[in-house]
Design an enzyme around this catalytic site. Sequence first.
Site, short mmCIF file in Angstrom:
data_model
loop_
_atom_site.label_atom_id
_atom_site.label_comp_id
_atom_site.label_asym_id
_atom_site.label_seq_id
_atom_site.Cartn_x
_atom_site.Cartn_y
_atom_site.Cartn_z
N TYR A 37 5.19 -2.59 5.02
CA TYR A 37 5.48 -2.78 6.44
C TYR A 37 6.94 -2.43 6.68
O TYR A 37 7.48 -1.51 6.08
CB TYR A 37 5.09 -4.19 6.87
N LYS A 92 -24.90 1.45 8.21
CA LYS A 92 -24.59 2.84 7.90
C LYS A 92 -23.22 2.94 7.24
O LYS A 92 -23.02 3.71 6.30
CB LYS A 92 -24.60 3.64 9.20
#
Length: 419
Positions: A37, A92
Amino acid sequence: MMNLNEESLKVHREHNGKLATIPKAKLEDAHDLSVLYTPGVAEPCRKIKDDKDLSFEYTCRGNMVAVVSDGTRVLGLGNIGPEAGIPVMEGKSVLYKVFADVDAIPVCLDTSDKDKFIETVRYLQPNFAGINLEDIESPKCYDIEDALIEKMDIPVFHDDQHGTAIACAAALLGALRLVKKDIAEVKIVANGAGAAGTAIVRLLLNLGAKHITMINSKGAMYEGMDMSRINRVQAELLKETNLEKKQGSLADIAKGADVILGVSKPGVFTADIIKNMNKDAIVLAMANPDPETSYADAKAAGARVVGTGRSDAPNQVNNVLVFPGLFRGAIDVRARKINDEMKKAAVYAIANLIPDEELREDYVIPGAFDPNVAPAVAAAVAKAAMDTGVARIKVDPEDVRKETLERTKKLREILKTIR
């Protein structure tokens, strides 16, 4: 003992769905925080600002696909809405990860307006390496896919159309090799002219089929029929199919046919229809979840080769053979689109996994859990993308195959620890 529906509800509830996000890099101390970060993250931001394609290297985008739906045609359930469609899109996404180590997320849009759908998905492009369109009603799905392919610089692929077509074509090529018939010579009847049916017909024509007749709920389709019932995709296909303009019911047209393909509704391939087909008949019944005929019934009626969409019978014609490897190959070369040559490459990659000497009536297409399928498809698709000029980068297709095989092998070992 729980039935399948009860067990599915239990698993979905216990896990709060089937997907989660996990970090790829360690975060254990202040130094790690500075790298992942602020302030360290500013450097990849600066690099990407100067070259947007670096987002494929420096962010999750490079391995990320969106599975996008509006919930208007989910499985056999119809228009159930975006919220109810999430379990399918989520499922999926799981298949993408397990079978090809492609990261994928469900994106279900709260609009059934075609133009709003297109505009929304277009704006998502910076986040993804590819878009898998799913469970969108016909004929709207054609316009959405065409528009997004035109507007976006990443692969857009409607799996209900082309994934089904590729799996069907691979099964058919295997069956034709077994019975020693030529795709250019056989008489093919395609029952069902919706999104999947028209995609199958288009792909088979591209593979060399010459004698195809499409059937809808009114019977044989032909150029010049009542055009009020024909969409633009069907109209184009009628220029190349049923050139004799035969008319009649499915039973009439299937007499003497070598192949009947079904993406329609349960039970319509009767014993009499199959008995009246040509010798060494091939029947691919792909209606979901209940096919046009069962495997056992079609075999009893005399079919030589039978395939269905079901996992509890031989020769399962399943999209999972297609989309994980196809997108693996496409994103490994940072393809800008998925074209016809890439689709054909996927067909041959699947079909040719079974050598001639291993073909059997109950084994003309690889199984869903064959670990060699996704790597073979990925390598073939990557090569086709490079050969046709839609790849941003060049790679060795054999490296794609080996790396896909190794990645999925490691991932499946990790997944064995999941309870």
